[in-house]
Design an enzyme around this catalytic site. Structure first.
Site, PDB file in Angstrom:
ATOM      1  N   MET A 181       2.726  30.368  22.838  1.00 34.15           N
ATOM      2  CA  MET A 181       3.968  31.120  22.997  1.00 34.15           C
ATOM      3  C   MET A 181       3.819  32.559  22.540  1.00 34.15           C
ATOM      4  O   MET A 181       4.490  33.444  23.034  1.00 34.15           O
ATOM      5  CB  MET A 181       5.094  30.442  22.199  1.00 34.15           C
ATOM      6  N   CYS A 182       2.953  32.811  21.580  1.00 35.44           N
ATOM      7  CA  CYS A 182       2.732  34.165  21.082  1.00 35.44           C
ATOM      8  C   CYS A 182       1.442  34.721  21.673  1.00 35.44           C
ATOM      9  O   CYS A 182       0.504  33.973  21.952  1.00 35.44           O
ATOM     10  CB  CYS A 182       2.629  34.178  19.555  1.00 35.44           C
ATOM     11  N   THR A 183       1.405  36.016  21.851  1.00 40.21           N
ATOM     12  CA  THR A 183       0.201  36.662  22.352  1.00 40.21           C
ATOM     13  C   THR A 183      -0.774  36.835  21.195  1.00 40.21           C
ATOM     14  O   THR A 183      -0.557  37.650  20.305  1.00 40.21           O
ATOM     15  CB  THR A 183       0.527  38.031  22.960  1.00 40.21           C
ATOM     16  N   ASP A 217       0.404  29.110  19.379  1.00 38.20           N
ATOM     17  CA  ASP A 217      -0.581  30.087  19.855  1.00 38.20           C
ATOM     18  C   ASP A 217      -0.420  30.374  21.347  1.00 38.20           C
ATOM     19  O   ASP A 217      -0.871  31.410  21.833  1.00 38.20           O
ATOM     20  CB  ASP A 217      -2.001  29.605  19.571  1.00 38.20           C
TER      21      ASP A 217
END
Length: 664
Positions: free
Chosen positions: A557-559, A555
């Site tokens: 590392m990703c937007t 969560d």
């Protein structure tokens, strides 16, 4: 004797006329519906020979309108209708209505009578310049490319009617080939062409012609049998002269009522065909006293539709047009309609010529691209290094499920392909490129470092070729290199970033001072306020860009973003760009003054960090970038952040901390 029957005018409207009307409506008239002048032409009557039957077929009595038919000094249009030596330009009244209902409900009788009165006043004054005026009313459905129109060619009714003595005959048989050859020479030399003229052919004298207005002087002492009234006849019928003769006869009766017979030459010869002249000749007579007394006669002249009934016609250009051209005009139409009332000074040409480079073809990249397309921008280039995954299509509108299969298509190329399918007129490209980042060291391998240098050079070239750079990537550090390049090259840099339920949209500032403007514009000149340079994405942060992806949970590392937020942020970024493009200072435009409610900053005064980084890049080139990628602490030392950290630690060392007793 038979009553003279006239061939009515019929309109021949070229598609280019409707294109001109479209531009006139959108760019000039807008919601105005006042009458404008319009031009048309008619030429000598023509016929063709049917290949199968060998019979001669007349082409009708037509007036033509084309791209150059509009002429209005008041509206700033300067067009004219070009006519050859046997083609006459006539002037009309044009009125376009804003709705189909207004077109249907228009007081057509009042418009027709108004034009008839103008023609009558011209006749009464002794002029023939307005004998063939016409009326054109239209409604242009610009979304469907349907044009409703109705022509009227007012002509006065003679009571009792004119009659033909005998029949209409070949002018060559009656007047002779030599006389017609001389008339042809004289009319061809007349500039502009004479729609109506007099012919004098007394034996022993030179054949001559003159305007109809010179009737009394020109025919003084000339026997009736050597007086001829001629007009350029658009009819090709052997027994029916063209419509212009009606008002010419009204003119002759009004000014020369004592003459009951007129020798009429229907001039139809722009050139001699098959060794014969096409013109017709006849003698018309009035069988009794005609009504006049200075009172305007009744008039007729509304054009019939294709069903032969009095009613408007409709031109449907949609099936004739290239679908790509239709899409292009439809996009422009929406933008130009915005300019009618809401944004009258909107410079759409400046927007459409702007070339945009989108770094990132994900959620933000897809929505920004669609927004740019809707604003009329025609050059969009994507840069991305990833492929389409199964989670993308539901959030990223330029991808579909099939794009995820077999490992996924490259995002940049896929987004460009899909954008061209949305609108084929866009110049869209997709480039797969890895952007080097601080905190992500480049391995010492010569091959890898050489490839990295090529990637940097390619990115530099792409930024050179575009006017605007959008930073739409996932990580903070991926924005650093294009930020430096954009600032060094003086490009407009737009930044958009997403949180869960928040977003950031900003534009980067430009180096140096704004260009000089008038004393009333903002900047250093005339306002009494110092120009404040806007900062960039990193200016208000005391932490240099570093690796934000390693050792992070999924969560992080990703937007992780609320659905729908990207569309709002993207639309805001695109509209911010359009606002900057409209501003006279462009990239140097000052921000709004700060307010307590908005929390906006009035500008960034401290250029220390950004300017040092840019100068190091300009002086050292790729070597400086390689240090930023590989050496921890390099950017902190270059910008002075390391000293800021030391000062902060020193301040903390001087603090006398008091430790309270737990019981207290």
């Amino acid at each position: 004797m038979p009553i003279v029957q006239f061939t009515p005018f019929s309109s021949l409207v070229e598609p280019t006329f409707w294109h001109s009307l479209t531009n006139l409506k959108i760019d000039v008239l807008k919601l105005e519906d006042h009458a404008l002048p319009v031009n048309a032409t008619y030429s000598t009557g023509k016929s063709i020979v049917d290949r199968e039957s060998g019979q001669e077929i007349g082409l009708g009595c037509t007036i033509s309108l084309g791209a150059d038919s509009f002429k209005s000094e008041q509206e700033g249009l300067s067009t004219s209708t070009t006519a050859d030596s046997h083609s006459v330009t006539i002037h009309g009244l044009f009125k376009n209505y804003n709705t189909l209902e207004e077109f249907k409900a228009a007081d057509k009788t009042a418009l027709f009578n108004q034009l008839s009165q103008e023609i009558w006043e011209s006749i009464s004054s002794g002029s023939t310049t307005k004998l063939s005026k016409f009326l054109l009313i239209t409604f242009a459905d610009l979304k469907k490319y349907k044009y409703y129109y109705w022509f009227a060619f007012p002509a006065f009714v003679a009571k009792p009617p004119w009659e033909i003595v005998g029949d209409w005959e070949s002018a060559e048989d009656v007047l002779g080939s030599d006389l017609l050859s001389r008339i042809h020479t004289l009319t061809s030399a007349s500039t502009p062409p004479l729609p109506f003229f007099l012919v004098q052919n007394e034996p022993g004298k030179k054949v001559s012609i003159a305007p109809v207005e010179e009737y009394s002087k020109f025919f003084e002492g000339v026997p009736d049998e050597h007086r001829t009234i001629a007009f350029l006849d658009p009819s090709s019928s052997p027994s029916n002269p063209g419509w212009p003769l009606r008002n010419l006869l009204t003119y002759l009766h009004h000014h020369h009522p004592s003459t009951s017979k007129h020798r009429i030459l229907c001039w139809r010869d722009s050139e001699r065909q098959n060794g014969r002249w096409k013109s017709r000749f006849g003698v018309v007579s009035s069988s009794g006293a005609k009504e006049d007394g200075g009172v305007r006669p009744t008039s007729v002249g509304w054009e019939k539709n294709v069903q032969g009934k009095l009613g408007p016609r409709m031109a449907d250009l949609g099936p004739m047009m290239d679908p790509k051209r239709l899409a292009d005009q439809a996009i422009d139409l929406n933008l130009k309609l915005m300019r009618w009332r809401i944004l009258p000074t909107l410079d759409l040409e400046k927007v459409s010529k702007t070339k945009c480079l989108l770094l990132g073809a994900g959620t933000l990249g897809c929505y920004v691209a669609r927004g740019l397309l809707a604003w009329g921008i025609r050059k969009i280039t994507f840069i991305d290094n990833s492929t389409v995954s199964f989670s993308n299509p539901v959030r990223q509108p330029l991808f579909e499920f099939e794009d995820c299969l077999n490992g996924g298509r490259p995002k940049a190329a896929c987004a460009a392909d899909r954008l061209r399918k949305v609108f084929p007129g866009v110049d869209a490209q997709g480039i797969q490129l890895q952007i080097p980042m601080p905190g992500h060291p480049i391995p010492p391998s010569p091959q890898i470092q050489a490839q990295t240098k090529k990637d940097v050079e390619k990115l530099e070239k792409l930024i050179d070729e575009h006017d605007v750079v959008f930073l739409l990537m996932d990580s903070r550090e991926s924005r650093w290199l294009p930020t430096v390049l954009g600032a060094a090259k003086g490009k407009i840099v737009m930044n958009a970033a997403l949180g869960f339920d928040t977003f950031l949209v900003m534009r980067h500032g430009a180096r140096g001072d704004p260009p000089p403007l008038s004393m009333t514009t903002e900047g250093k000149a005339g306002t009494g306020t110092e120009y404040k340079k806007l900062g960039c994405y990193y200016c208000n942060d005391i932490v240099a860009p570093a690796d934000s992806l390693t050792d992070r949970t999924l969560d992080q590392m990703c937007t992780v973003t609320r659905p729908g937020l990207a569309a709002i942020a993207s639309a805001t970024a695109v509209e911010l760009l359009v606002s900057v493009l409209q501003h006279p200072l462009g990239v140097y435009a000052q921000p709004p003054p700060p307010t307590k409610q908005s929390g906006l900053s009035g500008g960034q005064d401290d250029e220390r960090c950004s300017e040092k980084v840019i100068q190091a890049y300009e002086n050292e080139g790729f070597d400086m970038l390689l240090k930023a990628f590989n050496e921890p602490g390099y950017l902190e030392k270059l910008t002075g952040l390391d000293k800021l950290y030391e000062e902060g630690e020193g301040v903390l060392d001087d603090v006398d901390w008091e430790v309270e007793d737990e019981d207290e």
